[in-house]
Design a protein around this motif. Structure first.
Motif, PDB file in Angstrom:
ATOM      1  N   TYR A 685       0.847  -1.196   0.000  1.00  0.00           N
ATOM      2  CA  TYR A 685       0.000   0.000   0.000  1.00  0.00           C
ATOM      3  C   TYR A 685       0.876   1.237   0.000  1.00  0.00           C
ATOM      4  CZ  TYR A 685       0.697  -0.194   5.122  1.00  0.00           C
ATOM      5  OH  TYR A 685       1.229  -0.264   6.388  1.00  0.00           O
ATOM      6  N   ILE A 687       1.590   5.048   1.558  1.00  0.00           N
ATOM      7  CA  ILE A 687       1.303   5.927   2.695  1.00  0.00           C
ATOM      8  C   ILE A 687       2.429   6.938   2.823  1.00  0.00           C
ATOM      9  CG2 ILE A 687       2.455   4.666   4.570  1.00  0.00           C
ATOM     10  CD1 ILE A 687      -0.415   5.058   6.002  1.00  0.00           C
ATOM     11  N   PRO A 705       3.660   9.918  -1.091  1.00  0.00           N
ATOM     12  CA  PRO A 705       3.488   8.616  -0.445  1.00  0.00           C
ATOM     13  C   PRO A 705       4.555   7.622  -0.863  1.00  0.00           C
ATOM     14  CG  PRO A 705       1.854   8.904  -2.166  1.00  0.00           C
ATOM     15  CD  PRO A 705       2.641  10.161  -2.129  1.00  0.00           C
ATOM     16  N   ASP A 710       2.748  -4.667   3.807  1.00  0.00           N
ATOM     17  CA  ASP A 710       2.120  -5.137   5.035  1.00  0.00           C
ATOM     18  C   ASP A 710       2.568  -6.584   5.233  1.00  0.00           C
ATOM     19  OD1 ASP A 710      -1.154  -6.419   5.793  1.00  0.00           O
ATOM     20  OD2 ASP A 710       0.380  -5.717   7.180  1.00  0.00           O
TER      21      ASP A 710
ATOM     22  N   VAL B  41      -6.948   1.433   3.756  1.00  0.00           N
ATOM     23  CA  VAL B  41      -5.752   2.073   4.314  1.00  0.00           C
ATOM     24  C   VAL B  41      -6.125   3.509   4.654  1.00  0.00           C
ATOM     25  CG1 VAL B  41      -3.362   2.722   3.917  1.00  0.00           C
ATOM     26  CG2 VAL B  41      -4.273   0.659   2.845  1.00  0.00           C
ATOM     27  N   SER B  43      -5.051   7.249   6.396  1.00  0.00           N
ATOM     28  CA  SER B  43      -3.924   8.064   6.822  1.00  0.00           C
ATOM     29  C   SER B  43      -4.459   9.391   7.319  1.00  0.00           C
ATOM     30  CB  SER B  43      -2.971   8.270   5.656  1.00  0.00           C
ATOM     31  OG  SER B  43      -1.978   9.184   5.996  1.00  0.00           O
ATOM     32  N   SER B  60      -5.425  -1.376  -0.079  1.00  0.00           N
ATOM     33  CA  SER B  60      -4.153  -2.078  -0.241  1.00  0.00           C
ATOM     34  C   SER B  60      -4.293  -3.088  -1.367  1.00  0.00           C
ATOM     35  CB  SER B  60      -3.785  -2.809   1.047  1.00  0.00           C
ATOM     36  OG  SER B  60      -4.694  -3.873   1.274  1.00  0.00           O
ATOM     37  N   THR B 269       0.955   0.087  12.498  1.00  0.00           N
ATOM     38  CA  THR B 269      -0.406   0.496  12.196  1.00  0.00           C
ATOM     39  C   THR B 269      -1.237   0.430  13.464  1.00  0.00           C
ATOM     40  OG1 THR B 269      -2.384   0.040  10.882  1.00  0.00           O
ATOM     41  CG2 THR B 269      -1.040  -1.843  11.470  1.00  0.00           C
ATOM     42  N   GLY B 276      -2.708   1.387   8.013  1.00  0.00           N
ATOM     43  CA  GLY B 276      -2.506   2.825   7.959  1.00  0.00           C
ATOM     44  C   GLY B 276      -2.281   3.401   9.339  1.00  0.00           C
TER      45      GLY B 276
END
Lengths: 789, 290
Positions: A685, A687, A705, A710, B41, B43, B60, B269, B276
């Motif tokens: 992902y 971020i 980002p 994960d 996700v 943020s 994701s 997370t 996130g």
């Protein structure tokens, strides 16, 4: 008047009778000591752990590491019985009237002689020692092995409670402890890196060994310094009567062992060596510009001399080295070469002194050295670049141990050991044509580790036996002192003739740590001491067990449950790695590896089952372990508990050897283990970081980002289970002057592709991502040829 | 130094390859794979000093899937609700910025309070996270910037800025801080000043509790003259909470994945039912002239 109750004649008879009775009664309570040494007939090798019993009263003892025993019993008629696995028993009936020395030579047990009697079989239910396995050296030679290389540590891994890390590697884990938590001793010397070939084979040559014993729990007080296990190996002394030898040729290496007397009956020697030759064989087939190779060799030697019946000295040593090298020569001026080598050297000088018939002592002077060196050189025309890295550890130790046997109810051991350690964690020299020579040495660390102990194996009643011990350990490094008490206790309660309940408690401390990224046992592992900032590791363990002998089928059963809690275990911080080379301008006081490690706790618990058959045509064992190992580090996995990489829920080993006749033996092994716990990316992902200024601005956020993965929880993914079947067949032939054995064996008979590691690959053209695995050893047949003369 | 690392990596690869030479086989892994469904996700970072609250929501991409890549995974029609101050508010989606956004006039972030963020999408996924705003802004924050021009011509200028900052740590307990430094540049087409070239560093008071913590860093700036001009600097010191610190720490560590011997770094997370971060800080800001 005459009193004639006692006539003078009667008085005489009376006084004589009273006199005799008194003498007899005093005589009956008088105790005498029978003592001596038990040896193997022929070679005169000392036999440790032999049972010496007066079957009339059941009073008994066992021989110590050097074959010495002492039995103090009342003067009476004695039925003296000496028994040991694999040997014919010795029996003598006599009247004990004074301190007597009986040296016994036991003959090796031949299959076609006397039948096995009840007294002869070694009873697992007898000893207090629980959680201990002695691995028969002869069986090591029969069990099929990878590429035909018989390996002590691989056989150790087949025992319940012990398992290996990854495919083919010799590193082992005992009751959830890491590979550095095993105290590996060869003739009293500690071995730091016990592996050849990047962890695939161990350095121990079975031809030179006399006994191998593994203790997993209930550690007697004489052992200390590691949390999880003690693997004690004794080398053979060498035949004192005749000259013998053994030679073997295999696919990977060849070996030769020679032993014989120097002064017949008094002094002997043993030398044993091994070397690989695969590098020599493939070298001519490699392209001239790109050569690479690998070799290892090891050498064991032992000398012993009996000065007089009460004094003997032994000198033993081990020296081994591994080297991997690669050379590359391009057309023109460019060439580079890389090499990596490592090796152990150990040496022990021992002096046995028998003070009297109840007290025996041994003094050992020990030297151990381990060194790893990595080199890289590059030449390109006039440019050159050179890098040398080395790291090592050196020990000098003195050990003084006493065995005191005042009577059959107490077997007392006490002693002291002190070791000087010298650690050189890493030294790097960089030399290049466009810079000055640069040397960067991490600080050399010195430490003193000592221990003093006392333990008593005490038979309180015939059913109840305890081993109580206390060890005080001390460690000094960089002006910091650690002093830690270690209580030890083990209890055996005999339920009936054939079964017993056992329980044990032990507290252990470990002052040396192994920093290992991969857990495979690669020589890149780094040994470091506890320091002022990095505390020693500590653990306590309780175990409960039940042991049962079934003499009708010659079986031994044992089952144990254990619980172990360890504190201050070390791990690398997330993202840290041994390969982060130290800065050239490191402050002299700074210890670089300290910044990369963090400490935490470990919990291991489980149950072990073992069914074993040691005699007869068919021998072997089945072992099953159910276990959990959890870790918790504040700085790893955000402080949450996670399973250790080597957590193995189920572990099964089935080993069988069948002697069809005097000429043919077949053997087979089947192993199964739950897969290792690894961290695998599960999703990707995007971020970005926080942009504080954006909160105050109506203009859009200025943040880029990042792509991140994960992984789920740390070590939350289980690799596929590991299982494999090996089989072998040995053909023996007795010739006039020698015995020869020809062996054909197959590793991984049903060719299971056990995953060694996983990686993610993208499939073209679909763009799908897949998990792929690399397996190491498919079905591998091998042959080997051994000669004994 | 880098060369040494490179060589060590070469050796490391050799170490892995050599055993593998020993008859190795490659094939598809014969095992059940981990989760293969996309997850929400989130943020979002909040501070009492904010005028706007923004939440980013994406999906994701499972690693093992059908040609999945992490692009255009914006979730534009989710329901994003912020709970706190004994009330709640729904954040509408702002298509220009690609964020769910509100003005803090509608919902003020207050120091010391706890907030909960709930995101629900149209396919039944729900992700929830809570965080608590640190009570105090940092004290004793001071900073100097040293400017040096590396290149200058009538149309273009670029140079280096070196920040030197210090802050007084709160004593007792573990505290986390983040320093951010921006160049303030006047952008004539916008008619406003922008904050650019952010330099940021995260640290904690680990072994220096109650002391004055100092640090420094450098950044580059550039300006297209004569329309743009560097006006000065804006520096921030944030007193961050545990979630904020762990997230940024794991994000910065994530970048060093080249070493085959190091363990993968896990991303922090605090989102349940998703991935996130929802974190908070309390900040002070200084405007510094050039």
């Amino acid at each position: 008047m005459n009193c004639t109750y006692f006539s003078p004649r009667m008085k005489n008879i009376l006084s004589v009778t009273i006199g005799v009775l008194l003498t007899v009664s005093v005589f009956a309570q008088q105790k005498y000591t029978i003592s001596g040494y038990v040896r193997e007939k022929g070679s005169m090798e000392n036999l440790p752990g032999v049972a010496v019993v007066n079957t009339k009263t059941k009073a008994g003892t066992i021989t110590n590491n050097y074959g010495f025993y002492s039995l103090t019993i009342p003067a009476d008629s004695v039925d003296f019985f000496v028994t040991y696995v694999g040997y014919q028993p010795y029996n003598a009936k006599f009247r004990l009237t004074k301190d007597t020395v009986i040296n016994v030579d036991l003959a090796v047990f031949q299959m076609n002689t006397v039948t096995v009697t009840a007294e002869q079989t070694e009873k697992i239910s007898d000893g207090t020692q629980m959680s201990q396995i002695s691995i028969p050296v002869e069986q090591i030679k029969t069990i099929p092995a990878l590429l035909g290389e018989k390996d002590v540590l691989k056989v150790v891994q087949l025992m319940p409670g012990v398992h290996s890390g990854s495919e083919g590697s010799s590193g082992f884990y005992v009751r959830g402890g890491g590979t550095d938590q095993n105290l590996i001793i060869l003739d009293d010397a500690t071995v730091y890196n016990a592996y050849h070939l990047f962890g695939f084979f161990s350095i121990f040559n079975g031809d030179a060994l006399k006994s191998v014993e593994l203790t997993k729990g209930g550690f007697p007080a004489r052992y200390g310094g590691r949390l999880s296990s003690v693997l004690e190996m004794q080398m053979k002394e060498g035949n004192k009567q005749e000259f013998h030898g053994e030679a073997g040729i295999g696919l990977i290496s060849s070996r030769l062992t020679l032993e014989g007397p120097i002064i017949k009956g008094k002094s002997s020697f043993l030398v044993s060596g091994r070397r690989t030759y695969i590098d020599a064989l493939i070298y001519p087939f490699l392209p001239p510009e790109n050569k690479f190779g690998y070799f290892f060799h090891d050498f064991n030697a032992k000398l012993n001399y009996e000065i007089n019946p009460k004094n003997r000295i032994y000198l033993s040593g081990y020296f081994g080295r591994d080297k991997f090298y690669a050379k590359f020569n391009a057309d023109g001026d460019y060439s580079d070469k890389a090499s990596m080598g490592w090796g152990n050297a150990t040496s022990t000088l021992r002096w046995n002194h028998q003070w009297n018939d109840k007290l025996f002592s041994n003094t050992s002077f020990i030297f151990t050295n381990y060194l790893l060196d990595i080199g890289y050189e590059m030449k390109d025309g006039t440019d050159f670049f050179e890098l040398k890295y080395s790291s090592g550890i050196r020990d000098f130790a003195v050990k003084y141990d006493f065995d005191f046997m005042p009577n059959p109810d107490h077997y007392i051991k006490f002693g002291v050991i002190s070791t000087y350690h010298r650690f050189s964690p890493s030294a790097i020299v960089v030399n290049s044509s466009n810079a000055q020579e640069n040397e960067s040495k991490q600080k050399i660390l010195e430490a003193y580790e000592s221990g003093v102990y006392v333990e008593d194996d005490w038979s309180i009643t015939e059913r109840l036996k305890v081993n109580l011990g206390f060890r005080l350990s001390h460690f000094n490094t960089q002006k910091k002192n650690y002093l830690r008490p270690e209580p030890r206790a083990a209890v055996r309660f005999k339920l009936d003739r054939e079964s017993a309940l056992k329980a044990s408690f032990s507290m252990m401390n470990q002052y040396l740590h192994l920093l290992s990224n991969t857990g495979i046992g690669l020589p890149t592992d780094l040994w470091v001491p506890a320091t002022a900032n990095v505390k020693p590791q500590q653990s306590w363990q309780v175990a409960l067990g039940y042991a049962r002998d079934i003499p009708k089928y010659k079986l031994m059963l044992s089952t144990e449950v254990y619980y172990k809690h360890s504190q201050d275990v070390l791990g690398y911080k997330d993202g840290a790695s041994f390969l982060l080379v130290s800065d050239v301008d490191l402050n002299a006081d700074e210890i670089q590896w300290e910044q990369n490690v963090t400490n935490g706790q470990a919990w291991s618990y489980g149950a072990e089952f073992l069914v074993q058959r040691k005699f007869g045509k068919f021998t072997g064992w089945v072992g099953y372990t159910l276990s959990w190992t959890e870790l918790q580090f504040d700085s790893i996995n955000f402080g949450k508990k996670f399973y250790a990489r080597y957590d193995r829920r189920n572990d099964i080993s089935v080993v069988g050897m069948y002697k069809i006749n005097d000429h043919i033996t077949v053997s087979a092994t089947w192993v199964f283990g739950t897969g290792s716990a690894i961290t695998l990316p599960q999703a990707e992902y995007q971020i970005g970081e926080h942009d504080p200024a954006a909160g105050q601005s109506n203009i859009s956020v200025n943040t880029f980002p990042w792509f991140v993965n994960d992984y789920g929880e740390k070590n939350s993914f289980r690799m596929a289970p590991y299982h494999r079947f090996d089989a072998g067949i040995q053909f023996h032939r007795q010739m006039k002057h020698w015995d020869r054995t020809f062996e054909v064996s197959v590793y991984n008979l049903y060719n299971r592709k056990n995953p060694f590691f996983y990686y993610i690959a993208t499939d073209y053209p679909s763009g799908n991502r897949k998990l792929k695995q690399v397996s190491l050893f498919p079905l591998i047949p091998s042959v080997s040829w051994t000669v004994k003369f | 130094m880098d060369r040494k690392i490179l060589i060590m990596k070469k050796l490391a690869l050799l170490l892995i390859i050599v055993p593998a030479i020993f008859v190795s086989c490659e094939q598809d892994a014969d095992i059940e794979l981990p989760k293969t469904e996309p997850e929400l996700v989130i943020s979002c970072f909040v501070m009492p000093q904010d005028s706007f609250i923004r939440v980013k929501v994406t999906l994701s991409a499972p690693v093992f899937g059908n040609g999945s890549n992490v692009q255009s995974s914006e979730v534009t029609n989710a329901t994003v609700t912020l709970f706190g101050n004994n009330t709640s508010i729904v954040l509408p989606y702002n298509a220009n910025e690609e964020y769910y956004k509100i003005n803090t006039a509608q919902f003020q972030i207050q120091a010391g309070n706890e907030y909960r963020l709930e995101v629900t999408d149209t396919e039944g996924r729900q992700a929830i996270a809570t965080t608590q705003v640190p009570l105090l802004p940092p004290i004793g924050f001071s900073c100097t910037v040293e400017d040096s021009v590396e290149y200058s011509d009538p149309n273009y200028e670029y140079g280096r800025s070196v920040y030197r900052y210090s802050v007084q740590d709160f004593s007792g307990g573990l505290n986390y801080y983040r320093f951010c430094g921006y160049t303030r540049m006047w952008n004539s087409s916008l008619g406003d000043s922008l904050r650019l070239n952010r330099y940021a560093e995260i640290f904690s008071d680990n072994s220096a509790d109650g002391e004055i913590l100092t640090g420094s860093g450098e950044s580059w700036y550039q300006a297209n003259l004569p329309n743009d001009s560097i006006m000065g600097y804006e520096v921030w010191m944030l007193n961050c909470n545990y979630d904020y610190y762990n997230f940024h720490n794991s994000l910065y560590n994530n970048n060093q994945g080249g070493d085959p011997f190091s363990e993968p770094t896990l991303m922090y997370t605090n989102v349940e039912g998703g991935l996130g971060i929802f974190a908070a800080a309390n900040a002070v800001k200084l405007i510094l002239p050039r």
